[in-house]
Write an enzyme that holds these catalytic residues in place. Structure first.
Site, PDB file in Angstrom:
ATOM      1  N   ARG A  93      -8.562  -0.455   4.835  1.00 47.15           N
ATOM      2  CA  ARG A  93      -7.698   0.525   4.147  1.00 47.15           C
ATOM      3  C   ARG A  93      -6.387  -0.140   3.720  1.00 47.15           C
ATOM      4  O   ARG A  93      -5.756   0.297   2.766  1.00 47.15           O
ATOM      5  CB  ARG A  93      -7.367   1.700   5.088  1.00 47.15           C
ATOM      6  N   ASP A 116       4.874   0.752  11.918  1.00 46.51           N
ATOM      7  CA  ASP A 116       3.639   0.125  11.418  1.00 46.51           C
ATOM      8  C   ASP A 116       3.472  -1.309  11.886  1.00 46.51           C
ATOM      9  O   ASP A 116       2.424  -1.910  11.657  1.00 46.51           O
ATOM     10  CB  ASP A 116       3.605   0.154   9.880  1.00 46.51           C
ATOM     11  N   ARG A 159      -4.439  10.745   4.610  1.00 48.14           N
ATOM     12  CA  ARG A 159      -3.285  11.658   4.680  1.00 48.14           C
ATOM     13  C   ARG A 159      -2.409  11.519   3.444  1.00 48.14           C
ATOM     14  O   ARG A 159      -1.825  12.495   2.971  1.00 48.14           O
ATOM     15  CB  ARG A 159      -2.474  11.337   5.929  1.00 48.14           C
ATOM     16  N   VAL A 180       8.516   7.174  16.588  1.00 51.50           N
ATOM     17  CA  VAL A 180       8.234   7.822  15.303  1.00 51.50           C
ATOM     18  C   VAL A 180       7.032   8.749  15.384  1.00 51.50           C
ATOM     19  O   VAL A 180       7.074   9.887  14.919  1.00 51.50           O
ATOM     20  CB  VAL A 180       8.025   6.752  14.204  1.00 51.50           C
ATOM     21  N   CYS A 202      -5.076   8.816   9.873  1.00 53.78           N
ATOM     22  CA  CYS A 202      -5.099   8.077  11.150  1.00 53.78           C
ATOM     23  C   CYS A 202      -4.921   9.028  12.341  1.00 53.78           C
ATOM     24  O   CYS A 202      -4.359  10.084  12.228  1.00 53.78           O
ATOM     25  CB  CYS A 202      -3.935   7.094  11.181  1.00 53.78           C
ATOM     26  N   LYS A 237       0.854  -1.202   0.000  1.00 51.45           N
ATOM     27  CA  LYS A 237       0.000   0.000   0.000  1.00 51.45           C
ATOM     28  C   LYS A 237       0.882   1.242   0.000  1.00 51.45           C
ATOM     29  O   LYS A 237       0.642   2.178  -0.770  1.00 51.45           O
ATOM     30  CB  LYS A 237      -0.892   0.006   1.242  1.00 51.45           C
ATOM     31  N   ASN A 238       1.919   1.231   0.816  1.00 48.99           N
ATOM     32  CA  ASN A 238       2.728   2.451   0.997  1.00 48.99           C
ATOM     33  C   ASN A 238       3.749   2.661  -0.103  1.00 48.99           C
ATOM     34  O   ASN A 238       4.425   3.690  -0.128  1.00 48.99           O
ATOM     35  CB  ASN A 238       3.382   2.441   2.383  1.00 48.99           C
ATOM     36  N   ARG A 260       1.016  15.010  13.043  1.00 45.07           N
ATOM     37  CA  ARG A 260       1.291  14.713  11.625  1.00 45.07           C
ATOM     38  C   ARG A 260       1.193  15.946  10.732  1.00 45.07           C
ATOM     39  O   ARG A 260       0.385  16.026   9.822  1.00 45.07           O
ATOM     40  CB  ARG A 260       0.358  13.605  11.126  1.00 45.07           C
ATOM     41  N   PRO A 261       1.984  16.973  11.007  1.00 46.34           N
ATOM     42  CA  PRO A 261       1.974  18.162  10.134  1.00 46.34           C
ATOM     43  C   PRO A 261       2.613  17.849   8.778  1.00 46.34           C
ATOM     44  O   PRO A 261       3.070  16.744   8.523  1.00 46.34           O
ATOM     45  CB  PRO A 261       2.813  19.151  10.929  1.00 46.34           C
TER      46      PRO A 261
HETATM   47  C1  EPZ Z   1       4.253   6.951   6.074  1.00 46.11           C
HETATM   48  O1  EPZ Z   1       3.487   7.990   6.650  1.00 46.11           O
HETATM   49  C2  EPZ Z   1       3.348   5.743   6.019  1.00 46.11           C
HETATM   50  N1  EPZ Z   1       2.195   6.038   5.168  1.00 46.11           N
HETATM   51  C3  EPZ Z   1       2.879   5.385   7.435  1.00 46.11           C
HETATM   52  O2  EPZ Z   1       2.099   4.190   7.331  1.00 46.11           O
HETATM   53  C4  EPZ Z   1       4.107   5.097   8.284  1.00 46.11           C
HETATM   54  O3  EPZ Z   1       3.691   4.849   9.618  1.00 46.11           O
HETATM   55  C5  EPZ Z   1       5.061   6.302   8.256  1.00 46.11           C
HETATM   56  O4  EPZ Z   1       5.393   6.631   6.889  1.00 46.11           O
HETATM   57  C6  EPZ Z   1       6.347   6.043   9.006  1.00 46.11           C
HETATM   58  O5  EPZ Z   1       6.994   4.926   8.457  1.00 46.11           O
HETATM   59  C7  EPZ Z   1       2.332   5.953   3.825  1.00 46.11           C
HETATM   60  O6  EPZ Z   1       3.405   5.667   3.312  1.00 46.11           O
HETATM   61  C8  EPZ Z   1       1.111   6.228   3.008  1.00 46.11           C
HETATM   62  P1  EPZ Z   1       6.393  10.326   8.086  1.00 46.11           P
HETATM   63  P2  EPZ Z   1       4.054   9.512   6.655  1.00 46.11           P
HETATM   64  O7  EPZ Z   1       6.289  11.582   7.302  1.00 46.11           O
HETATM   65  O8  EPZ Z   1       4.790   9.784   5.400  1.00 46.11           O
HETATM   66  C9  EPZ Z   1       6.429  13.654  11.469  1.00 46.11           C
HETATM   67  C10 EPZ Z   1       0.241   2.801   7.660  1.00 46.11           C
HETATM   68  O9  EPZ Z   1      -0.191   2.264   8.689  1.00 46.11           O
HETATM   69  N2  EPZ Z   1       6.335  14.629  10.371  1.00 46.11           N
HETATM   70  O10 EPZ Z   1       7.584   9.445   7.901  1.00 46.11           O
HETATM   71  O11 EPZ Z   1       2.932  10.402   7.032  1.00 46.11           O
HETATM   72  C11 EPZ Z   1       5.178  12.804  11.612  1.00 46.11           C
HETATM   73  O12 EPZ Z   1       4.217  13.477  12.386  1.00 46.11           O
HETATM   74  C12 EPZ Z   1       0.705   4.240   7.703  1.00 46.11           C
HETATM   75  O13 EPZ Z   1       0.358   2.217   6.546  1.00 46.11           O
HETATM   76  C13 EPZ Z   1       6.451  16.002  10.673  1.00 46.11           C
HETATM   77  O14 EPZ Z   1       6.613  16.381  11.837  1.00 46.11           O
HETATM   78  O15 EPZ Z   1       5.092   9.439   7.866  1.00 46.11           O
HETATM   79  C14 EPZ Z   1       5.710  11.576  12.301  1.00 46.11           C
HETATM   80  O16 EPZ Z   1       5.817  11.820  13.686  1.00 46.11           O
HETATM   81  C15 EPZ Z   1       0.467   4.870   9.061  1.00 46.11           C
HETATM   82  N3  EPZ Z   1       6.377  16.904   9.664  1.00 46.11           N
HETATM   83  C16 EPZ Z   1       7.109  11.409  11.699  1.00 46.11           C
HETATM   84  O17 EPZ Z   1       7.453  12.689  11.162  1.00 46.11           O
HETATM   85  C17 EPZ Z   1       6.213  16.520   8.356  1.00 46.11           C
HETATM   86  O18 EPZ Z   1       6.181  17.392   7.469  1.00 46.11           O
HETATM   87  C18 EPZ Z   1       7.177  10.371  10.594  1.00 46.11           C
HETATM   88  O19 EPZ Z   1       6.209  10.708   9.638  1.00 46.11           O
HETATM   89  C19 EPZ Z   1       6.093  15.140   8.066  1.00 46.11           C
HETATM   90  C20 EPZ Z   1       6.173  14.212   9.086  1.00 46.11           C
END
Ligand code: EPZ
Length: 421
Positions: A401, A309, A97, A331, A121, A26-27, A126-127
């Site tokens: 999902r 995850d 998201r 994370v 979620c 999916k990701n 998650r900004p």
């Molecule tokens: C991806 O989300 C995945 N989703 C998530 O999987 C996964 O948990 C996550 O990466 C971490 O591996 C998809 O790929 C569609 P991040 P993403 O940006 O990109 C913070 C699932 O269950 N952050 O790596 O949103 C954020 O809040 C989903 O399949 C900022 O602060 O994750 C988090 O604490 C859930 N500012 C951390 O970084 C930003 O601009 C990691 O988020 C972006 C992120």
């Protein structure tokens, strides 16, 4: 995909045995689908796309922007016309998201994007600040107006962008934006997940010379345009981990087929450390356990560390360990909400900040529990499979999902599942 049930009833206690095929990731599929926006009068054809609610939402989003998407089985064809809309519909963006992944491609290809701030979620704040700071560094004007991002740019300029955190989504958005920028972009402290490498592979097939994917520095030399391509989505390492843990938590033996163990080292190492037997044979992995696991310590980290995850699913397995475990969720700032539901089945867990202390118990009792997000829902299903008696797992729309054919797959392993509505 017909309408899926919201509730399932599971009779726990059966040891699961058998083999399941791993779905496409999916990701990986979601950012790759968004990359199709970079084409003008072009087609992106994909194999190995999982049939999931989130994939359908991305299909709807791309169609709303003006692309035409044909999705049959696990094959997808995305035809992208010369002109695209640049306003994304709030009802779709709020659902997922990952809709934010159209931001970079839209700004790069159309010079503009209007994106309502996404929902998704309940994993904490998650900004999108890393995404927006990176696009601004490439010359985009970014404004936040009444709950939406307004981005505008002439042709984006290549830049050196250092991410404060190896954000998966920010890395993907900036890779796609850089593909059409003028000049070369370096993304420092980039995410290294296999899904990043899959996106890079497909961008290369479309004519973008991406280098360094899978390392902390990705280099992309912008080109004036990209061309049609056919690509393959990698298997879903998170789904595979979920079924391996189903085998371990029920003290059976489950084999997942069509996955590279190289994507799952941290997961397999932790399962072995906890006492599960892991067997790797080509693209098949078997996990089995004939007694309680040992207590272990787990900290979630960016790839190649233990994936966040899989944190709820690993926690489920450790509730029945013969010792105490510690899980540090580093994370996300709020990915422990599932603990309240775990306790309804008799799990003994205390939380301090983002650290969970799990005291293993000899048995769990079936109960009625509700999913709060995708992986929490999957973890509750794992608990129900191992608990004594009957459990009802609700709010399964979260689970659909990300898990294709879950009921059929679990039944094929011997699970006693029925469902309502
Ligand atoms: C991806 O989300 C995945 N989703 C998530 O999987 C996964 O948990 C996550 O990466 C971490 O591996 C998809 O790929 C569609 P991040 P993403 O940006 O990109 C913070 C699932 O269950 N952050 O790596 O949103 C954020 O809040 C989903 O399949 C900022 O602060 O994750 C988090 O604490 C859930 N500012 C951390 O970084 C930003 O601009 C990691 O988020 C972006 C992120």
């Amino acid at each position: 995909m017909d309408t899926m049930p919201e509730k399932m009833i599971i009779r726990g206690g059966t040891k699961l045995h058998g083999t399941v095929d791993v779905q496409g990731s999916k990701n990986a599929a979601l950012p790759v689908m968004a990359a199709s926006i970079l084409l003008k009068d072009g087609t992106l054809s994909l194999e190995g796309v999982p049939d999931l609610h989130d994939i359908r939402t991305m299909c709807d989003l791309l169609s709303d922007l003006g692309a035409s998407v044909v999705f049959n089985g696990h094959s997808m064809k995305i035809d992208v016309p010369d002109k695209l809309k640049t306003d994304t519909p709030v009802e779709l963006v709020r659902k997922m998201r990952a809709s934010s992944l159209v931001l970079g491609p839209l700004v790069a290809r159309c010079g503009r994007a209007h994106l309502p701030l996404p929902g998704g979620c309940v994993l904490g704040s998650r900004p999108l600040d890393f995404h927006l700071k990176g696009l601004a560094k490439m010359g985009a004007d970014i404004e936040l107006r009444s709950g939406a991002v307004e981005a505008a740019a002439g042709r984006l300029k290549g830049a050196t962008i250092t991410l404060d955190y190896p954000s998966v989504g920010a890395t993907e958005n900036l890779m796609m934006a850089a593909a059409l920028a003028e000049g070369t972009t370096f993304i420092e402290n980039a995410a290294k997940e296999p899904e990043i490498v899959n996106l890079a592979e497909i961008l290369r097939l479309m004519g973008s010379p991406v280098r360094g994917d899978g390392t902390e520095t990705i280099r992309i030399s912008g080109v004036p345009s990209l061309h049609s391509a056919t690509g393959e989505i990698i298997p879903d390492r998170i789904e595979a981990a979920t079924y391996l843990i189903a085998g371990v938590i029920t003290r059976g033996a489950v084999t997942v087929k069509g996955i590279s163990a190289g994507f799952m080292e941290a997961i397999l190492n932790k399962l072995e450390e906890a006492g599960a037997a892991i067997d790797i044979f080509g693209d098949e992995i078997t996990a089995k356990s004939d007694g309680p696991l040992k207590g272990i310590t787990v900290k979630t980290l960016p790839y190649p560390g233990f994936p966040t995850d899989v944190q709820p699913q690993m926690m489920a397995a450790l509730t029945l360990a013969s010792g105490t475990s510690v899980i540090h969720e580093s994370v996300f700032d709020s990915r422990l909400l599932h603990i309240n539901e775990f306790k309804k089945m008799g799990a003994k867990i205390e939380v301090q900040d983002n650290v969970a202390i799990i005291t293993g118990v000899p048995a769990l009792a079936g109960a009625e529990v509700c999913s709060s997000n995708l992986r929490a829902g999957a973890a509750l299903i794992l608990l129900a499979l191992a608990a004594d008696g009957e459990s009802t797992v609700c709010d399964l729309h979260h689970v659909w999902r990300g898990y294709e054919g879950l009921i059929e797959k679990l039944r094929s392993l011997g699970a006693e599942i029925s469902y309502q509505g």
